[in-house]
Design a protein around this motif. Sequence first.
Motif, mmCIF file in Angstrom:
data_model
loop_
_atom_site.group_PDB
_atom_site.id
_atom_site.type_symbol
_atom_site.label_atom_id
_atom_site.label_comp_id
_atom_site.label_asym_id
_atom_site.label_seq_id
_atom_site.Cartn_x
_atom_site.Cartn_y
_atom_site.Cartn_z
ATOM 1 N N ASN A 123 -14.125 1.643 0.932
ATOM 2 C CA ASN A 123 -13.063 1.486 -0.063
ATOM 3 C C ASN A 123 -12.078 0.402 0.347
ATOM 4 O O ASN A 123 -11.593 -0.379 -0.484
ATOM 5 C CB ASN A 123 -12.312 2.807 -0.253
ATOM 6 C CG ASN A 123 -13.145 3.863 -0.940
ATOM 7 O OD1 ASN A 123 -14.210 3.575 -1.478
ATOM 8 N ND2 ASN A 123 -12.669 5.093 -0.921
ATOM 9 N N THR A 142 -8.280 11.820 9.435
ATOM 10 C CA THR A 142 -7.565 11.180 8.331
ATOM 11 C C THR A 142 -6.352 10.411 8.816
ATOM 12 O O THR A 142 -6.098 9.274 8.369
ATOM 13 C CB THR A 142 -7.143 12.228 7.282
ATOM 14 O OG1 THR A 142 -8.302 12.868 6.758
ATOM 15 C CG2 THR A 142 -6.377 11.569 6.138
ATOM 16 N N SER A 166 -2.563 2.512 -4.235
ATOM 17 C CA SER A 166 -2.302 3.907 -3.872
ATOM 18 C C SER A 166 -3.561 4.737 -4.086
ATOM 19 O O SER A 166 -4.564 4.253 -4.628
ATOM 20 C CB SER A 166 -1.159 4.490 -4.708
ATOM 21 O OG SER A 166 -1.630 4.938 -5.963
ATOM 22 N N LEU A 167 -3.480 5.992 -3.686
ATOM 23 C CA LEU A 167 -4.547 6.941 -3.969
ATOM 24 C C LEU A 167 -4.702 7.135 -5.470
ATOM 25 O O LEU A 167 -3.724 7.001 -6.216
ATOM 26 C CB LEU A 167 -4.223 8.293 -3.331
ATOM 27 C CG LEU A 167 -4.414 8.445 -1.820
ATOM 28 C CD1 LEU A 167 -3.715 9.719 -1.343
ATOM 29 C CD2 LEU A 167 -5.895 8.495 -1.478
ATOM 30 N N THR A 219 0.840 -1.195 0.000
ATOM 31 C CA THR A 219 0.000 0.000 0.000
ATOM 32 C C THR A 219 0.878 1.249 0.000
ATOM 33 O O THR A 219 2.042 1.208 0.401
ATOM 34 C CB THR A 219 -0.942 0.033 1.221
ATOM 35 O OG1 THR A 219 -0.164 0.189 2.424
ATOM 36 C CG2 THR A 219 -1.767 -1.237 1.306
ATOM 37 N N ALA A 249 1.025 2.505 3.571
ATOM 38 C CA ALA A 249 0.265 3.750 3.424
ATOM 39 C C ALA A 249 0.133 4.456 4.770
ATOM 40 O O ALA A 249 -0.171 3.842 5.784
ATOM 41 C CB ALA A 249 -1.123 3.458 2.843
ATOM 42 N N GLN A 253 -2.125 9.482 -8.701
ATOM 43 C CA GLN A 253 -0.720 9.571 -8.294
ATOM 44 C C GLN A 253 0.218 8.852 -9.252
ATOM 45 O O GLN A 253 1.306 8.426 -8.878
ATOM 46 C CB GLN A 253 -0.547 9.031 -6.874
ATOM 47 C CG GLN A 253 -1.247 9.877 -5.816
ATOM 48 C CD GLN A 253 -0.750 9.596 -4.416
ATOM 49 O OE1 GLN A 253 -0.281 8.503 -4.103
ATOM 50 N NE2 GLN A 253 -0.841 10.590 -3.547
ATOM 51 N N VAL A 287 -6.310 6.376 8.225
ATOM 52 C CA VAL A 287 -5.338 5.755 7.313
ATOM 53 C C VAL A 287 -4.266 4.977 8.071
ATOM 54 O O VAL A 287 -3.944 3.833 7.720
ATOM 55 C CB VAL A 287 -4.690 6.825 6.406
ATOM 56 C CG1 VAL A 287 -3.609 6.196 5.523
ATOM 57 C CG2 VAL A 287 -5.744 7.508 5.548
ATOM 58 N N GLU A 310 -6.356 1.536 -7.323
ATOM 59 C CA GLU A 310 -6.336 2.901 -6.818
ATOM 60 C C GLU A 310 -7.566 3.145 -5.948
ATOM 61 O O GLU A 310 -8.694 2.909 -6.386
ATOM 62 C CB GLU A 310 -6.306 3.903 -7.978
ATOM 63 C CG GLU A 310 -5.038 3.805 -8.822
ATOM 64 C CD GLU A 310 -5.040 4.771 -9.990
ATOM 65 O OE1 GLU A 310 -4.035 5.456 -10.200
ATOM 66 O OE2 GLU A 310 -6.072 4.823 -10.698
ATOM 67 N N THR A 311 -7.344 3.614 -4.729
ATOM 68 C CA THR A 311 -8.456 3.858 -3.822
ATOM 69 C C THR A 311 -8.013 4.789 -2.708
ATOM 70 O O THR A 311 -6.819 5.036 -2.520
ATOM 71 C CB THR A 311 -8.997 2.541 -3.230
ATOM 72 O OG1 THR A 311 -10.228 2.781 -2.562
ATOM 73 C CG2 THR A 311 -7.994 1.930 -2.251
ATOM 74 N N ASP A 312 -8.975 5.275 -1.952
ATOM 75 C CA ASP A 312 -8.702 6.193 -0.843
ATOM 76 C C ASP A 312 -9.076 5.503 0.469
ATOM 77 O O ASP A 312 -10.241 5.187 0.700
ATOM 78 C CB ASP A 312 -9.504 7.490 -1.025
ATOM 79 C CG ASP A 312 -9.145 8.552 -0.009
ATOM 80 O OD1 ASP A 312 -8.414 8.245 0.961
ATOM 81 O OD2 ASP A 312 -9.598 9.707 -0.173
#
Length: 266
Positions: free
Chosen positions: A71, A110, A38-39, A13, A92, A42, A114, A63-65
Motif C-alpha cells: 500500500n 502495527t 489517511s486510513l 499523512t 501518521a 475516516q 506504521v 486513502e490507504t493502510d
Amino acid sequence: MKNKTNSSYAVITGASQGLGKAFAFELARLGRNVVLVSLPGQSLQSVVAAIKEAYNVEVAYFETDFACNDNIMELCEWLNSNFSIDILINNAGVGGTTRFTDVDVNYIETIIQVNVKATAILTHQLLSNLKRQPCSYILNVSSIAAFTPVGYKTVYPASKVFVHYFARGLRAELKDSNISVSVIHPGAMATNPEIVSRIEKQGFIGKLTLLKPEKVAQFAISRLLKKDSVIVLSHLTWVVSKLMPEWLTLYLMTGIVKREINNQLV
C-alpha cells in the motif's frame, strides 16, 4: 490567497484528524496545495471539502493502510506520477497504553510498521521528487515520549526515538541539498473528547501538557519553513528530560501512565 504560480504540493499523512488535519489547514491557509493521506473510512473527503471551501488551493487525497508495504509503494507511485512535492509531513502514527504482557503480536507489528517502516519507506521513495523542487522540506512527527522510555507504552516511545534519529541523520546527509529535514516532538493533544478524558486521568501533569493541534501545527510549520532542525513546543519539558536522570523520568512517567490505566479500570 494561493500563489497561482505554485504548482507544487505538500503531502500530509494521517491527515483526517488531529494534528495531521491541522497541518493540512495551516498549509492551505498559507496558500500551499495539499495531498491528504489517511486510513479508509475516516471521513477524509469531508476534510478535503472543508479546505476547498475555506481556501483557494488544490486539494487531493488518497486513502490507504500503512500496515501493508504494498500500500505504501502504491501511494508513492501515485504521488510521484501525479504531483511535484516540496513538503512531506510524516505524521501518521499509532500507539497505545496498556501492559506489554497483555498485547498481541499484531499490536507490536502495527506500531513498528506504521511509525518506523512507513516513515522510512515513504521518505525514501519521495526523495527524488523532493530533490527536483527548488526548495523542499521534510517534517517527521516524533513525540515528547521519545525523550524517555515509558512503562505501559514500551514500543511506542522506542518507535518515536527512531523517528527522531532518522530525521537527524537524514538532515545531516542532505545538508548540501535543497531539502531541509526537521523533527517535531509534540506532547499530548486535544484531538477528540476520548483522548482529552484519557489524558486528564493522568492527573495534573497530563492536564498541564495538553496541547491544541491547531496551535501545534501553526508553530511547527513556521519553524519548518525557517529550517529548524528540532522543533520542541515545551522547552521546559525538553530541558527537564535532558537534565533529569533517565531512571527518574522513567519512574515518574511510568507512574503517570499506570495511574491512567488504573483509572480506566475503575
